[in-house]
Design a protein around this motif. Structure first.
Motif, PDB file in Angstrom:
ATOM      1  N   GLU A  81      -5.798   6.193  -0.321  1.00 43.39           N
ATOM      2  CA  GLU A  81      -5.574   6.294  -1.686  1.00 43.39           C
ATOM      3  C   GLU A  81      -4.793   5.077  -2.454  1.00 43.39           C
ATOM      4  OE1 GLU A  81      -3.399  10.169  -2.013  1.00 43.39           O
ATOM      5  OE2 GLU A  81      -5.521  11.108  -2.707  1.00 43.39           O
ATOM      6  N   ASP A  82      -4.102   4.510  -1.585  1.00 43.61           N
ATOM      7  CA  ASP A  82      -3.310   3.463  -2.250  1.00 43.61           C
ATOM      8  C   ASP A  82      -2.728   2.491  -1.231  1.00 43.61           C
ATOM      9  OD1 ASP A  82      -2.235   1.688  -4.327  1.00 43.61           O
ATOM     10  OD2 ASP A  82      -0.357   3.105  -4.789  1.00 43.61           O
ATOM     11  N   ILE A  83      -2.975   1.136  -1.633  1.00 39.77           N
ATOM     12  CA  ILE A  83      -1.806   0.193  -0.486  1.00 39.77           C
ATOM     13  C   ILE A  83      -0.958  -0.515  -1.232  1.00 39.77           C
ATOM     14  CG2 ILE A  83      -2.679  -1.745   0.886  1.00 39.77           C
ATOM     15  CD1 ILE A  83      -5.752  -1.020   0.760  1.00 39.77           C
ATOM     16  N   LYS A  84       0.125  -0.220  -0.843  1.00 36.01           N
ATOM     17  CA  LYS A  84       1.393  -0.834  -1.509  1.00 36.01           C
ATOM     18  C   LYS A  84       1.880  -1.907  -0.537  1.00 36.01           C
ATOM     19  CE  LYS A  84       2.407   3.384  -4.079  1.00 36.01           C
ATOM     20  NZ  LYS A  84       3.563   4.305  -4.493  1.00 36.01           N
ATOM     21  N   ILE A  85       2.916  -2.674  -1.136  1.00 38.23           N
ATOM     22  CA  ILE A  85       3.483  -3.553  -0.325  1.00 38.23           C
ATOM     23  C   ILE A  85       4.321  -3.157   0.952  1.00 38.23           C
ATOM     24  CG2 ILE A  85       5.393  -5.537  -0.299  1.00 38.23           C
ATOM     25  CD1 ILE A  85       2.865  -6.291  -2.087  1.00 38.23           C
ATOM     26  N   ARG A  86       4.844  -1.843   0.798  1.00 40.73           N
ATOM     27  CA  ARG A  86       5.772  -1.564   1.889  1.00 40.73           C
ATOM     28  C   ARG A  86       4.760  -0.350   2.757  1.00 40.73           C
ATOM     29  NH1 ARG A  86       8.477   2.730   3.817  1.00 40.73           N
ATOM     30  NH2 ARG A  86       7.416   3.967   2.378  1.00 40.73           N
TER      31      ARG A  86
ATOM     32  N   LEU B 153      -6.459  -0.042  14.727  1.00 43.89           N
ATOM     33  CA  LEU B 153      -7.077   0.789  13.429  1.00 43.89           C
ATOM     34  C   LEU B 153      -8.480   0.853  13.434  1.00 43.89           C
ATOM     35  CD1 LEU B 153      -6.084   1.822  10.608  1.00 43.89           C
ATOM     36  CD2 LEU B 153      -6.546  -0.498   9.688  1.00 43.89           C
ATOM     37  N   THR B 154      -8.939   2.309  13.267  1.00 43.32           N
ATOM     38  CA  THR B 154     -10.141   2.501  13.132  1.00 43.32           C
ATOM     39  C   THR B 154     -10.772   2.478  11.565  1.00 43.32           C
ATOM     40  OG1 THR B 154     -10.334   3.656  15.247  1.00 43.32           O
ATOM     41  CG2 THR B 154     -12.125   3.871  13.785  1.00 43.32           C
ATOM     42  N   VAL B 155     -11.525   2.047  11.005  1.00 42.93           N
ATOM     43  CA  VAL B 155     -12.068   1.897   9.870  1.00 42.93           C
ATOM     44  C   VAL B 155     -13.579   2.650   9.623  1.00 42.93           C
ATOM     45  CG1 VAL B 155     -12.572   1.129   7.742  1.00 42.93           C
ATOM     46  CG2 VAL B 155     -10.875   0.046   9.099  1.00 42.93           C
ATOM     47  N   ASN B 156     -13.641   4.115   9.523  1.00 42.19           N
ATOM     48  CA  ASN B 156     -14.825   4.519   9.769  1.00 42.19           C
ATOM     49  C   ASN B 156     -15.962   4.265   8.698  1.00 42.19           C
ATOM     50  OD1 ASN B 156     -13.949   6.439  11.843  1.00 42.19           O
ATOM     51  ND2 ASN B 156     -13.299   7.854  10.601  1.00 42.19           N
ATOM     52  N   THR B 157     -15.373   3.908   7.640  1.00 40.12           N
ATOM     53  CA  THR B 157     -16.446   3.326   6.346  1.00 40.12           C
ATOM     54  C   THR B 157     -16.523   1.833   6.348  1.00 40.12           C
ATOM     55  OG1 THR B 157     -14.797   3.684   4.812  1.00 40.12           O
ATOM     56  CG2 THR B 157     -16.193   5.437   5.129  1.00 40.12           C
ATOM     57  N   ALA B 158     -16.220   1.131   7.412  1.00 42.05           N
ATOM     58  CA  ALA B 158     -16.307  -0.498   7.347  1.00 42.05           C
ATOM     59  C   ALA B 158     -17.735  -0.686   7.290  1.00 42.05           C
ATOM     60  CB  ALA B 158     -15.708  -1.303   8.450  1.00 42.05           C
TER      61      ALA B 158
ATOM     62  N   ILE C 147     -12.110 -13.753  -8.073  1.00 43.11           N
ATOM     63  CA  ILE C 147     -11.864 -13.829  -6.861  1.00 43.11           C
ATOM     64  C   ILE C 147     -12.306 -12.362  -6.142  1.00 43.11           C
ATOM     65  CG2 ILE C 147      -9.607 -13.412  -5.429  1.00 43.11           C
ATOM     66  CD1 ILE C 147      -8.017 -14.729  -7.263  1.00 43.11           C
ATOM     67  N   ARG C 148     -12.959 -12.574  -5.070  1.00 45.93           N
ATOM     68  CA  ARG C 148     -13.898 -11.652  -4.397  1.00 45.93           C
ATOM     69  C   ARG C 148     -12.962 -10.725  -3.783  1.00 45.93           C
ATOM     70  NH1 ARG C 148     -15.690 -10.875   0.905  1.00 45.93           N
ATOM     71  NH2 ARG C 148     -14.872 -12.970   1.366  1.00 45.93           N
ATOM     72  N   HIS C 149     -11.829 -10.881  -3.189  1.00 43.12           N
ATOM     73  CA  HIS C 149     -10.606 -10.114  -2.436  1.00 43.12           C
ATOM     74  C   HIS C 149      -9.867  -9.577  -3.465  1.00 43.12           C
ATOM     75  CE1 HIS C 149     -12.052 -11.039   1.486  1.00 43.12           C
ATOM     76  NE2 HIS C 149     -11.906 -12.481   1.211  1.00 43.12           N
ATOM     77  N   GLN C 150     -10.236  -8.271  -4.100  1.00 44.57           N
ATOM     78  CA  GLN C 150      -9.238  -7.822  -5.218  1.00 44.57           C
ATOM     79  C   GLN C 150      -7.997  -7.540  -4.908  1.00 44.57           C
ATOM     80  OE1 GLN C 150     -10.177  -7.144  -8.535  1.00 44.57           O
ATOM     81  NE2 GLN C 150     -11.921  -8.865  -7.764  1.00 44.57           N
ATOM     82  N   ASN C 151      -7.681  -7.080  -3.452  1.00 41.21           N
ATOM     83  CA  ASN C 151      -6.212  -6.948  -2.925  1.00 41.21           C
ATOM     84  C   ASN C 151      -5.540  -8.119  -3.029  1.00 41.21           C
ATOM     85  OD1 ASN C 151      -6.920  -4.334  -2.194  1.00 41.21           O
ATOM     86  ND2 ASN C 151      -7.468  -4.936  -0.208  1.00 41.21           N
ATOM     87  N   LEU C 152      -6.229  -9.365  -3.056  1.00 42.32           N
ATOM     88  CA  LEU C 152      -5.351 -10.638  -3.254  1.00 42.32           C
ATOM     89  C   LEU C 152      -4.647 -10.614  -4.701  1.00 42.32           C
ATOM     90  CD1 LEU C 152      -4.208 -13.116  -2.181  1.00 42.32           C
ATOM     91  CD2 LEU C 152      -6.158 -14.135  -2.831  1.00 42.32           C
ATOM     92  N   VAL C 153      -5.448 -10.058  -5.823  1.00 40.61           N
ATOM     93  CA  VAL C 153      -4.878  -9.880  -6.942  1.00 40.61           C
ATOM     94  C   VAL C 153      -3.818  -8.896  -7.117  1.00 40.61           C
ATOM     95  CG1 VAL C 153      -5.790  -9.276  -9.535  1.00 40.61           C
ATOM     96  CG2 VAL C 153      -7.297 -10.590  -7.929  1.00 40.61           C
ATOM     97  N   LYS C 154      -3.937  -7.965  -6.294  1.00 36.93           N
ATOM     98  CA  LYS C 154      -2.636  -6.854  -6.365  1.00 36.93           C
ATOM     99  C   LYS C 154      -1.564  -7.564  -5.581  1.00 36.93           C
ATOM    100  CE  LYS C 154      -5.750  -2.815  -6.041  1.00 36.93           C
ATOM    101  NZ  LYS C 154      -6.077  -1.516  -5.104  1.00 36.93           N
TER     102      LYS C 154
ATOM    103  N   SER D 292      -5.836  -9.965   4.097  1.00 36.16           N
ATOM    104  CA  SER D 292      -7.143 -10.090   5.084  1.00 36.16           C
ATOM    105  C   SER D 292      -7.908  -8.963   4.808  1.00 36.16           C
ATOM    106  CB  SER D 292      -6.261  -9.844   6.422  1.00 36.16           C
ATOM    107  OG  SER D 292      -5.520  -8.531   6.454  1.00 36.16           O
ATOM    108  N   GLU D 293      -7.562  -8.013   4.073  1.00 34.73           N
ATOM    109  CA  GLU D 293      -8.420  -6.705   3.689  1.00 34.73           C
ATOM    110  C   GLU D 293      -9.157  -6.290   4.688  1.00 34.73           C
ATOM    111  OE1 GLU D 293     -11.055  -7.921   0.517  1.00 34.73           O
ATOM    112  OE2 GLU D 293     -10.191  -6.525  -1.072  1.00 34.73           O
ATOM    113  N   PRO D 294      -8.491  -5.427   5.903  1.00 33.89           N
ATOM    114  CA  PRO D 294      -9.284  -4.852   6.984  1.00 33.89           C
ATOM    115  C   PRO D 294      -9.918  -3.411   6.407  1.00 33.89           C
ATOM    116  CG  PRO D 294      -6.797  -4.807   7.255  1.00 33.89           C
ATOM    117  CD  PRO D 294      -7.180  -5.671   6.111  1.00 33.89           C
ATOM    118  N   PHE D 295      -9.097  -3.078   5.413  1.00 32.06           N
ATOM    119  CA  PHE D 295      -9.800  -1.754   4.749  1.00 32.06           C
ATOM    120  C   PHE D 295      -9.509  -1.875   3.077  1.00 32.06           C
ATOM    121  CE2 PHE D 295      -5.602  -0.816   6.378  1.00 32.06           C
ATOM    122  CZ  PHE D 295      -5.008  -0.383   5.546  1.00 32.06           C
ATOM    123  N   ARG D 296     -10.076  -1.042   2.493  1.00 32.97           N
ATOM    124  CA  ARG D 296     -10.085  -0.897   0.866  1.00 32.97           C
ATOM    125  C   ARG D 296      -9.665   0.588   0.560  1.00 32.97           C
ATOM    126  NH1 ARG D 296     -14.706  -4.690  -1.101  1.00 32.97           N
ATOM    127  NH2 ARG D 296     -14.400  -6.669   0.030  1.00 32.97           N
TER     128      ARG D 296
END
Length: 255
Positions: free
Chosen positions: A163-168, A192-197, A75-82, A144-148
């Motif tokens: 540093e971490d993206i949790k469910i809450r 939301l601004t993503v400086n490193t997008a 899966i390309r979206h690793q956040n979906l795995v999480k 949706s992965e707007p940032f990682r």
């Protein structure tokens, strides 16, 4: 000395009060013994419940590893795995806790727990509104992965590295070394601004020169310094623009 009628009455009352105190004491002792005996009888059930919780906890860890092994490279979206890992692991632990409660507590059923909590009522719905909103927002953010993790973001008055993206909630580290926990609902519903997008972005730096300095000479010096810098992209030429007059300087905007 002859015994009076008053002395006889006092002695009778004392004789009656002593057995009552003794009965009360024995009643307390008997109740404590019954509680202790009941607790000792339930110890094997408590141990079995603890073992069940540990088994399901290890199952949740095993489930997360299996999901990562199967879907990690597919899966390309690793956040979906999480999402699969965390939601699935939480459900496994929840089932284990429910089974442990049935074992440890006589007469316990999930239906009784739901009835006791009043889940579905208006009061509970309002109480858990923010929690469910953050959980849903966290799942949508992970999908949706707007940032990682590792991206630099700006949310409201906070700016830092994810540093971490949790469910809450999402944890970021500010540039001065502080940790900020932002509810996912704020990140999902607010700007939301993503400086490193993107791999490249243009920076703006304000520079001030004296009123006696030549603006064109200052611009040429700045452009020359930027052209020598390896970190400045050659695809878009830098520019220097005079933007205004300060109290003691002429303001230049270097882009």
């Amino acid at each position: 000395m002859p015994t009076t009628e008053a002395d006889t009455t006092v002695s009778a009352e004392a004789a009656q009060s002593i057995p009552m105190d003794v009965l009360t004491y024995h009643s307390i002792i008997d109740s404590a013994n019954e509680i202790m005996i009941g607790f000792m009888q339930r110890i094997p059930y408590f141990v079995a419940a603890l073992i069940v919780v540990l088994i399901f906890w290890f199952l949740s860890i095993f489930f997360k590893k299996v999901v990562h092994k199967i879907l990690g490279n597919r899966i390309r979206h690793q956040n979906l795995v999480k999402v699969f890992q965390r939601v699935g692991g939480a459900l496994i632990i929840f089932v284990g806790v429910m089974i442990a409660m049935v074992i440890a507590v006589p007469g316990f059923t999930p239906a009784k727990l739901i009835g006791a909590l009043g889940i579905g009522s208006v009061a509970i719905g309002f109480a858990f509104k923010d929690i469910f909103q953050n959980l849903l927002s966290g799942i949508l953010l992970l999908i949706s992965e707007p940032f990682r993790i590792g991206d630099q973001i700006v949310s409201g008055e906070y700016e830092g590295t994810v540093e971490d993206i949790k469910i809450r909630a999402t944890t970021i580290r500010t540039y001065d070394g502080r940790q900020v926990v932002i509810p996912n609902s704020d990140l999902y519903t607010s700007a939301l601004t993503v400086n490193t997008a993107y791999k490249q972005r243009r920076l703006q730096v304000a520079v001030g020169i004296g009123y006696e300095d030549d603006i064109e000479v200052a611009k040429a010096e700045i452009i020359q310094a930027l052209n020598k810098a390896d970190t400045v992209s050659k695809n878009a030429e830098p520019s220097v623009i005079a933007t205004g007059f300060g109290d003691s300087t002429i303001d230049l905007m270097v882009r």
